[in-house]
Each structure stands twice: as C-alpha cells, then as structure tokens.
Design a protein around this motif. Sequence first.
Motif, PDB file in Angstrom:
ATOM      1  N   SER A   1       0.842  -1.200   0.000  1.00 43.61           N
ATOM      2  CA  SER A   1       0.000   0.000   0.000  1.00 43.61           C
ATOM      3  C   SER A   1       0.880   1.254   0.000  1.00 43.61           C
ATOM      4  O   SER A   1       0.521   2.261  -0.601  1.00 43.61           O
ATOM      5  CB  SER A   1      -0.956  -0.010   1.187  1.00 43.61           C
TER       6      SER A   1
ATOM      7  N   THR B   1      -2.890  -6.526  -2.388  1.00 42.72           N
ATOM      8  CA  THR B   1      -3.806  -7.211  -1.469  1.00 42.72           C
ATOM      9  C   THR B   1      -5.151  -6.497  -1.469  1.00 42.72           C
ATOM     10  O   THR B   1      -5.243  -5.301  -1.774  1.00 42.72           O
ATOM     11  CB  THR B   1      -3.264  -7.249  -0.028  1.00 42.72           C
ATOM     12  N   GLU B   2      -6.174  -7.242  -1.117  1.00 38.72           N
ATOM     13  CA  GLU B   2      -7.515  -6.663  -1.051  1.00 38.72           C
ATOM     14  C   GLU B   2      -7.547  -5.493  -0.067  1.00 38.72           C
ATOM     15  O   GLU B   2      -8.179  -4.467  -0.328  1.00 38.72           O
ATOM     16  CB  GLU B   2      -8.521  -7.735  -0.628  1.00 38.72           C
ATOM     17  N   THR B   3      -6.841  -5.618   1.040  1.00 42.84           N
ATOM     18  CA  THR B   3      -6.789  -4.535   2.021  1.00 42.84           C
ATOM     19  C   THR B   3      -6.143  -3.289   1.423  1.00 42.84           C
ATOM     20  O   THR B   3      -6.644  -2.177   1.600  1.00 42.84           O
ATOM     21  CB  THR B   3      -6.037  -4.993   3.289  1.00 42.84           C
TER      22      THR B   3
ATOM     23  N   THR C   1     -10.350 -11.682   2.320  1.00 36.89           N
ATOM     24  CA  THR C   1      -9.788 -11.512   3.659  1.00 36.89           C
ATOM     25  C   THR C   1      -9.617 -10.054   4.057  1.00 36.89           C
ATOM     26  O   THR C   1      -9.299  -9.766   5.196  1.00 36.89           O
ATOM     27  CB  THR C   1      -8.410 -12.195   3.773  1.00 36.89           C
ATOM     28  N   GLY C   2      -9.799  -9.149   3.118  1.00 37.74           N
ATOM     29  CA  GLY C   2      -9.553  -7.734   3.389  1.00 37.74           C
ATOM     30  C   GLY C   2     -10.814  -6.966   3.698  1.00 37.74           C
ATOM     31  O   GLY C   2     -11.857  -7.536   4.016  1.00 37.74           O
ATOM     32  N   HIS C   3     -10.713  -5.677   3.550  1.00 44.49           N
ATOM     33  CA  HIS C   3     -11.808  -4.791   3.925  1.00 44.49           C
ATOM     34  C   HIS C   3     -12.313  -3.979   2.745  1.00 44.49           C
ATOM     35  O   HIS C   3     -12.849  -2.899   2.941  1.00 44.49           O
ATOM     36  CB  HIS C   3     -11.347  -3.845   5.034  1.00 44.49           C
ATOM     37  N   SER C   4     -12.155  -4.470   1.545  1.00 43.30           N
ATOM     38  CA  SER C   4     -12.608  -3.689   0.403  1.00 43.30           C
ATOM     39  C   SER C   4     -14.085  -3.940   0.146  1.00 43.30           C
ATOM     40  O   SER C   4     -14.654  -4.932   0.581  1.00 43.30           O
ATOM     41  CB  SER C   4     -11.787  -4.037  -0.840  1.00 43.30           C
TER      42      SER C   4
END
Length: 177
Positions: A7, A36-38, A68-71
């Motif tokens: 990120s 990553t999805e986050t 597994t992320g927060h998107s």
Amino acid sequence: MAVNVSSRQLGTGDLFEVVRKAALEIQPDVLTLEITETAAALVTDAAALNLQLVRDLGVSIAIDDLGTGHSSLARLRNLPIDVLKIDRQFIEGIATSENDRSLVIAIIAMARALGLVTVAEGVENEEQASILRRTGCPLSQGFLHGRPQPAQDIQRLLRRQVPQCRRARPRAAHAAA
C-alpha cells in the motif's frame, strides 16, 4: 511473473515509472502486479490512475487474498484489475466445507461476470484442483505445483522461460465479448 505491491508503494507517485523501467527489461505481458484486497481498499484516485497507466503498458493487475480484506465490491469494480486471487483459507476447505465451496463458486461467477481471471491460492492437492477446474477456475498456485525456491533458481528458470512465455490478456478477451 507476479510482484507484490505494498500500500505504501501504491501511494508513491513513482510506481508507474518503476514499472515502466522494468517493462523495458522484460515483456510487460508476463508481468502481474499483485495488490492485497486490504491495500486495494485504500487506493486513492491518483494511485488508481497510476495503476491504469501501468495496465496500459500491458502489465496485469491482480487483487490478492480476495475475501480476507476490507474492500467493498464497489471499490473493486472501479479499479483497473484483471485478476482476482481467491485466498487460500477458502481453498483449504473446498473439499469438505459446503460454505467454502459456495463462496469460491460465487467469487468465480462474479469474476467471470466482470471479465476477470480467477486464480486459486494455496492449492495443495489434486482434489482441490479438480474441484476448482469443475467450478470454472482452472488457474491455481500452491504446493501442488511447486515449493518455494531460492531466488537464483527462479532467475535461471525465468531466463529459460520468459522469452517463450506468451499469454492472452484477459482484457482483450473481455473486450471482444
């Protein structure tokens, strides 16, 4: 060849220039940047524009660890991506858990509807790979296909294979549909 992008790297303005220089050394269509999805959930408009410029070079963009992320799905919809990589925790139970199998099938269907390629992470046995193929996800990575190797072994492998490596761009197939 897939390269993880943090990120922090997404937030810098030089991502495009770094990738452009790397693309001079290798064919861009064999390179995939994995986010990553986050990290994808935190992508700014400027970073999304840089990702689009990278993609325009012929480099694929993948969302790693999906699930597994927060998107949000809305955020994923607006990013210039080509590949969704299903996190290994869903693949681990695909043969024994109806819930895991259902989630994987839903992710594959969503990706297909969006014109994206799906890759299953953490495939460790033929049973998992077989279920994935039957559900529409023939691409996978994991110990079934190979174990981690030292960097110098990977470099030798790439020198032998990259010049011969050609793959269809998911965008091109989607655009023709």
